[in-house]
Design a protein around this motif. Structure first.
Motif, PDB file in Angstrom:
ATOM      1  N   GLY A 179       0.798  -1.212   0.000  1.00 29.25           N
ATOM      2  CA  GLY A 179       0.000   0.000   0.000  1.00 29.25           C
ATOM      3  C   GLY A 179       0.834   1.266   0.000  1.00 29.25           C
ATOM      4  O   GLY A 179       2.020   1.259  -0.340  1.00 29.25           O
ATOM      5  N   GLU A 180       0.199   2.361   0.416  1.00 34.42           N
ATOM      6  CA  GLU A 180       0.822   3.681   0.424  1.00 34.42           C
ATOM      7  C   GLU A 180       1.461   3.940   1.789  1.00 34.42           C
ATOM      8  O   GLU A 180       0.769   3.996   2.796  1.00 34.42           O
ATOM      9  N   ASP A 181       2.778   4.123   1.808  1.00 33.93           N
ATOM     10  CA  ASP A 181       3.451   4.321   3.084  1.00 33.93           C
ATOM     11  C   ASP A 181       3.030   5.606   3.769  1.00 33.93           C
ATOM     12  O   ASP A 181       2.970   5.681   5.001  1.00 33.93           O
ATOM     13  N   THR A 182       2.693   6.656   3.012  1.00 33.34           N
ATOM     14  CA  THR A 182       2.288   7.937   3.609  1.00 33.34           C
ATOM     15  C   THR A 182       1.044   7.772   4.466  1.00 33.34           C
ATOM     16  O   THR A 182       0.973   8.277   5.590  1.00 33.34           O
ATOM     17  N   ALA A 183       0.046   7.062   3.946  1.00 32.91           N
ATOM     18  CA  ALA A 183      -1.200   6.855   4.683  1.00 32.91           C
ATOM     19  C   ALA A 183      -0.977   6.021   5.933  1.00 32.91           C
ATOM     20  O   ALA A 183      -1.552   6.304   7.000  1.00 32.91           O
ATOM     21  N   ILE A 184      -0.134   5.005   5.840  1.00 32.95           N
ATOM     22  CA  ILE A 184       0.149   4.156   6.999  1.00 32.95           C
ATOM     23  C   ILE A 184       0.863   4.955   8.084  1.00 32.95           C
ATOM     24  O   ILE A 184       0.536   4.854   9.273  1.00 32.95           O
ATOM     25  N   LYS A 185       1.819   5.783   7.691  1.00 35.27           N
ATOM     26  CA  LYS A 185       2.536   6.608   8.662  1.00 35.27           C
ATOM     27  C   LYS A 185       1.613   7.626   9.331  1.00 35.27           C
ATOM     28  O   LYS A 185       1.765   7.923  10.519  1.00 35.27           O
ATOM     29  N   GLU A 186       0.642   8.145   8.596  1.00 30.38           N
ATOM     30  CA  GLU A 186      -0.319   9.081   9.181  1.00 30.38           C
ATOM     31  C   GLU A 186      -1.165   8.397  10.249  1.00 30.38           C
ATOM     32  O   GLU A 186      -1.432   8.966  11.309  1.00 30.38           O
ATOM     33  N   ILE A 187      -1.592   7.168   9.976  1.00 27.30           N
ATOM     34  CA  ILE A 187      -2.371   6.414  10.964  1.00 27.30           C
ATOM     35  C   ILE A 187      -1.546   6.188  12.225  1.00 27.30           C
ATOM     36  O   ILE A 187      -2.018   6.388  13.349  1.00 27.30           O
ATOM     37  N   LEU A 188      -0.292   5.783  12.045  1.00 33.05           N
ATOM     38  CA  LEU A 188       0.552   5.455  13.194  1.00 33.05           C
ATOM     39  C   LEU A 188       0.940   6.692  13.998  1.00 33.05           C
ATOM     40  O   LEU A 188       1.333   6.578  15.159  1.00 33.05           O
TER      41      LEU A 188
END
Length: 253
Positions: free
Chosen positions: A38-47
């Protein structure tokens, strides 16, 4: 005197008639899991809203028919869908679930209140045959997730990255928070490591497809789907209380 696990001493509301027991199990869980880049930017925002550190842009979506689950024996079980991200807390790795959908209210209450799973109610469909399975999750009139799985034991694209993510996600890292009724910081912020004692009875690889819908309140679509790395169907059993499960309070923040 009622059983302590079902009495007001357990903290389960209401005390005189608790909404769920503190121990449960599932003897016949049918699950297909899709591993996605997936998109690393979105995952980092969640975390960024958690104490956890980013590990990978590879995540998993699982769809389950939890047959004979003891929380829903009168109904024969319930359906569930979860998104799991591999994360790290200090030197501990595990799977963190930012999205989880469920068809059964007591299971939602138990998951949220006891362990901090972010379970929400949704309409979920499930179809299973000897050659394929399919599931969809619908909330507020939007089809959030639509998926299908076809058995294919000749498929050779089940990549090494999948096994690495599976190993991490097998144990859950949970971030349990309880909001304050008086505003400000949460009353409780706990990091919990949980192993449900799952035993896999059978598993098969296959091909899968998945589509993410757009709903602003549940922006699961932002995770993105660059490519599907593999898919697996399993039959398993899990749970059964403290004698089988391992649950550890890592820290209170």
């Amino acid at each position: 005197m009622p059983n302590d696990a079902l009495s007001e001493l357990s903290g389960v509301l209401p005390g005189h008639a608790p909404s769920y027991p503190l121990e449960w199990s599932c003897s016949d869980a049918h699950t297909f899991t899709i591993t996605i880049e997936g998109e690393d930017t979105a995952i980092k925002e969640i975390l960024a809203y958690t104490p956890f550190e980013y590990v990978s842009n590879i995540y998993q979506i699982s769809f389950s028919s939890l047959n004979e689950h003891t929380l829903a024996l009168n109904d024969g079980g319930y359906l569930e869908c979860a998104v799991t991200l591999p994360v790290r807390y200090k030197d501990i790795c595990g799977g963190y679930i930012p999205y989880m959908y469920c068809t059964y209210i007591p299971a939602i209450l138990a998951g949220r209140e006891v362990y901090g799973y972010p379970k929400q109610h949704a309409d979920i469909t499930w179809i299973e045959t000897s050659i394929a399975a399919a599931s969809s999750v619908r909330k507020n009139g939007v089809e959030l997730v639509k998926s299908s799985f076809v058995y294919d034991d000749t498929n050779d694209y089940y990549l090494k990255e999948v096994e690495e993510i599976e190993k991490i996600n097998a144990t859950r890292l949970l971030y349990k928070t309880v909001p304050s009724g008086f505003g400000g910081k949460p009353d409780i912020r706990q990091i919990i490591l949980r192993d449900t004692g799952r035993k896999t009875l059978s598993e098969s690889i296959g091909r899968a497809a998945v589509k993410l819908g757009v709903l602003k309140s549940d922006p699961i679509y932002r995770l993105g789907i660059k490519r599907i790395l593999g898919a697996k169907f399993s039959v398993s059993k899990y749970g059964g209380g403290s004698k089988i499960e391992r649950c550890t309070l890592i820290t209170t923040l």
